[in-house]
Design a protein around this motif. Structure first.
Motif, short mmCIF file in Angstrom:
data_model
loop_
_atom_site.label_atom_id
_atom_site.label_comp_id
_atom_site.label_asym_id
_atom_site.label_seq_id
_atom_site.Cartn_x
_atom_site.Cartn_y
_atom_site.Cartn_z
N ASP A 13 4.20 -4.09 7.29
CA ASP A 13 3.30 -4.02 6.15
C ASP A 13 1.96 -4.71 6.35
OD1 ASP A 13 4.06 -6.64 6.17
OD2 ASP A 13 5.05 -6.64 4.22
N SER A 14 1.70 -5.22 7.58
CA SER A 14 0.48 -6.00 7.77
C SER A 14 -0.14 -5.74 9.14
CB SER A 14 0.76 -7.51 7.63
OG SER A 14 1.27 -7.82 6.36
N ALA B 259 -3.02 -6.86 4.45
CA ALA B 259 -1.97 -5.89 4.08
C ALA B 259 -2.36 -4.51 4.58
CB ALA B 259 -1.77 -5.88 2.57
N ASP B 260 -1.39 -3.80 5.17
CA ASP B 260 -1.65 -2.47 5.71
C ASP B 260 -1.09 -1.41 4.77
OD1 ASP B 260 -2.44 -0.46 7.36
OD2 ASP B 260 -0.86 -0.73 8.85
N ASP B 261 -1.80 -1.17 3.69
CA ASP B 261 -1.42 -0.14 2.73
C ASP B 261 -2.67 0.53 2.21
OD1 ASP B 261 -2.44 -1.68 0.44
OD2 ASP B 261 -0.68 -2.94 0.72
N GLU B 262 -2.47 1.63 1.51
CA GLU B 262 -3.61 2.42 1.05
C GLU B 262 -4.40 1.74 -0.06
OE1 GLU B 262 -2.17 6.22 -0.09
OE2 GLU B 262 -1.64 6.84 1.96
N ASP B 263 -3.77 0.78 -0.75
CA ASP B 263 -4.44 0.14 -1.88
C ASP B 263 -5.33 -1.03 -1.45
OD1 ASP B 263 -3.16 1.87 -3.63
OD2 ASP B 263 -1.40 0.56 -3.77
N THR B 264 -5.20 -1.47 -0.20
CA THR B 264 -5.97 -2.62 0.26
C THR B 264 -7.21 -2.16 1.02
OG1 THR B 264 -3.98 -3.97 0.44
CG2 THR B 264 -5.92 -4.73 1.64
#
Length: 738
Positions: free
Chosen positions: A180-181, A194-199
């Motif tokens: 996740d990071s 953080a490795d997500d679309e919202d960040t």
């Protein structure tokens, strides 16, 4: 030759025709071949059935099943030199080559796609540190941050720049990934996002500092399920970060490289071994004489480790079986000086190769052989000396002389490979070391060299003479003998000094004292007519006449091209004279071929229009029999076969290349071994003239086209050649197959 004599020559010569042999080590005229160092490997990448290995200027692959080794060069489509690192994108089956300037090549079985976006980006003072692959994405680490590139369409998806404190620029040296990071080793320490679309990963506020550090301290890191491992160069330790605590895993006392995995173990290559960390953080050391200098290690699906070793190339470790692979090439990537000794090419490595002892390389019959006192699996052993720079060939003795940086001269016999160290003659004024940079051998077989403050001379009988001269402020970096009995020297301060019979004289820009284009002299070469050609940082000069030490006021001549002094404004760093007395001039901006007087430009090569490895030419020499020009550039060694060779007053060992000319051949037909400036005619079997030309020195070439531009038909063709007086004659034949 009139028509009647021509027909007579045709009829009565037909009985003497024979086919010329084809030598496998030759390359066609007007073609190139690279001479790269494949053993100084620093990067490795693993595909399904291939393993790729890269040194600074060379790339090759090893096919696992067949064991076939294949090289990949600029001639094959690589867009650049100075390889920084490799990667492999498994989803798209592409080898990724990242160059030190940010240029990128994506290589598949069918094509090479070049991406120059990072190369052409306008970040100031760009520096690139490496890459990591994650699925189809490659993450390039650079002085300005991280660039995420999708290998499916070669699009930059994101750039994480200005992610330092308060939005400042933050250099990133390495990158690693959890579920996740994203973690980076940066100039400010280890940071996480953080490795997500919202960040928004381009917002510096979203990058959390995990471990604070000063620049260039934490240079590699690796995330695992057990924790985050990283190097701390300030403490010379590998540390492990878990939640909010940090523990020391191991200490190291040498240079370290990239953290990676070997099965379930973590590996860290050091200068001479590999540190291995198991699942319980127990540390062991892997080392083997077949991999004395590991730089990167990866493993494949069979748990076989592949090591990029800086000495032995690509190393395969399968349990207790260890093997190394590397195509033959020079021992070091770049050359200080190149000379020919009969049909062999000798070179000494450039000083920027971090030399510790004397080493040299020899090219003969299409193969490289290396010589050094270091322990190398790909080299022959010689006595240990200080590093070697200049060299010269003594034909009468069949010996090559090497100038060393402290041990005087080493000789090498080209037939039996015996050696000799000559040091005592140079230990003048109580010296214990003999630092020599260059050598020269004149037309009478006399050997010339210099040490600081002295010129040393040895006659063919072996008697030495020593001349004290305060003008020789340091050992000359290049020497050349004229036909007038004087020796020309470029000193360490790039001043040009001539010496004869105990007298010396500097040449400079004063019109009464030489009139050089510049006081900064970079190269010397004696041409086939006895003229001394001088390369400066502002073009060329030529001198033919009485020794400068024996005349009063004098000026060199300035060859002219297109109405201006030849290559005015260019740094002429190397000069080579071919068999046709044409001038090959190596500059800081490419390679030029001029006519014998410099008035006509035949060819100009750069990295943009040829496989030339770099526009910065350092040294050159020509193998006179084949006409192959060996070029030492800033980025490596490459050769080009020209259409001019040495010649004599007789037809000797005439060769036709290739014969037969096969359908797939796209080059030119070359005829060598001719008399000087011979007349050459080619006819078909009916006696029709299909080509008429003249040799450069002892060679000529035909583009295999008729006057109407068409290719000649299948058949036997005849060669008729004479000297200018019609006294020497040659007849031969070759075949064309369509």
């Amino acid at each position: 030759m009139n028509n009647r004599n021509y027909l007579y020559f045709f009829i009565f010569s037909i009985l003497k025709i024979f086919s010329s042999p084809l030598f496998a080590q030759d390359i066609p005229v007007n073609s190139w071949r690279a001479h790269l160092n494949y053993s100084n490997a620093h990067s490795v990448a693993i595909a399904d059935n291939e393993v790729f290995s890269a040194s600074t200027n060379a790339l090759f692959s090893y096919e696992k099943e067949s064991g076939i080794i294949s090289t990949i060069t600029k001639d094959d489509g690589l867009s650049d030199t100075n390889i920084l690192t490799l990667g492999y994108a498994a989803p798209t089956d592409q080898l990724v080559v990242l160059y030190s300037n940010g240029n990128i090549d994506f290589i598949t079985e069918s094509e090479i796609v070049n991406m120059r976006t990072l190369l052409n980006s306008n970040y100031p003072d760009k520096v690139f540190y490496g890459l990591r692959m994650e699925q189809q994405f490659m993450y390039v680490c650079a002085s300005f941050g991280v660039v995420k590139i999708n290998t499916t369409d070669y699009v930059i998806e994101e750039t994480y720049d200005f992610i330092g404190q308060n939005g400042s620029e933050n250099a990133v040296y390495d990158i690693s990934f959890s579920e996740d990071s994203i973690y980076i080793a940066s100039a400010e320490g280890i940071k996480r996002v953080a490795d997500d679309e919202d960040t928004n990963k381009q917002d510096f506020n979203n990058w959390e500092t995990v471990v604070s550090s000063s620049p260039n301290n934490i240079t590699t890191l690796l995330y695992t399920e057990d924790g985050l491992y990283f190097t701390d160069l300030a403490d010379s330790q590998v540390k492990k970060r878990t939640y909010s605590s940090t523990q020391v895993i191991l200490d190291f006392d040498s240079d370290v490289y990239l953290l990676d995995l070997w099965g379930e173990n973590i590996t860290l290559p050091t200068s001479n071994n590999i540190k291995v960390i198991d699942a319980n953080d127990n540390v062991s050391t892997w080392e083997d004489e077949k991999s004395p200098s590991p730089r990167q290690i990866l493993d494949d699906e069979d748990n076989i480790a592949w090591i990029a070793d800086e000495i032995n190339g690509l190393v395969r470790v399968n349990n207790n079986t260890i093997e190394s692979y590397a195509p033959a090439g020079p021992l070091y990537p770049t050359a200080h000086e190149i000379i020919h000794a009969e049909d062999q090419i000798f070179l000494t490595p450039a000083e920027d190769n971090n030399l510790s002892v004397g080493s040299f390389s020899v090219f003969n019959d299409g193969q490289w052989t290396n010589y050094t006192s270091l322990e190398r699996s790909n080299a022959e052993e010689i006595p240990q000396t200080a590093p070697m720079l200049g060299l010269a060939f003594m034909p009468a003795e069949r010996k090559v002389y090497f100038a060393t940086q402290g041990d005087g001269i080493m000789t090498f016999h080209i037939d039996d490979h015996t050696t000799e160290i000559i040091k005592d003659p140079f230990l003048v004024e109580g010296r214990t070391e003999a630092v020599i940079n260059s050598l020269a051998i004149d037309q009478w077989g006399n050997l010339w060299t210099t040490t600081q403050g002295w010129l040393h001379f040895r006659d063919p009988a072996g008697e030495w003479q020593h001349f004290r001269d305060s003008n020789i402020s340091s050992a000359a970096v290049q020497m050349e003998n004229s036909l007038q009995g004087d020796v020309w020297m470029i000193l360490g301060n790039q001043r040009l000094l001539t010496f004869k019979d105990g007298d010396s004289r500097f040449l400079d820009t004063d019109q009464t004292n030489g009139g050089l284009p510049s006081n900064t002299t970079l190269s010397l070469s004696l041409d086939n007519n006895g003229s001394m050609w001088i390369g400066t940082d502002d073009g060329t000069a030529e001198y033919f006449g009485t020794s400068p030490t024996e005349v009063g006021e004098f000026s060199v001549s300035l060859p002219r091209y297109d109405g201006f002094p030849l290559l005015k404004g260019e740094k002429v760093q190397a000069i080579a004279i071919d068999g046709g007395n044409r001038k090959w001039l190596g500059t800081g901006r490419g390679l030029w071929l001029f006519s014998s007087d410099g008035g006509r430009l035949y060819q100009q090569f750069t990295t943009d229009n040829s496989p030339l490895l770099s526009n910065n030419i350092i040294t050159m020499d020509i193998q006179p029999v084949s006409g192959e020009l060996f070029i030492g550039t800033q980025e490596g060694i490459i050769s080009y076969r020209s259409d001019a060779t040495t010649s004599s007053g007789k037809f000797e060992n005439v060769k036709v290349f290739p014969s037969p000319v096969r359908p797939e051949y796209q080059g030119v037909l070359t005829i060598s071994g001719l008399v000087t400036d011979a007349s050459v005619k080619i006819t078909d079997t009916a006696g029709n003239l299909v080509w008429d030309g003249q040799s450069f020195g002892g060679s000529t070439s035909w583009n295999l086209r008729l006057n109407n531009g068409q290719k000649p038909a299948t058949g036997i063709y005849f060669i008729f050649s004479t000297d200018n007086d019609g006294n020497e004659k040659y007849v031969g034949k070759f075949a064309i197959v369509r």
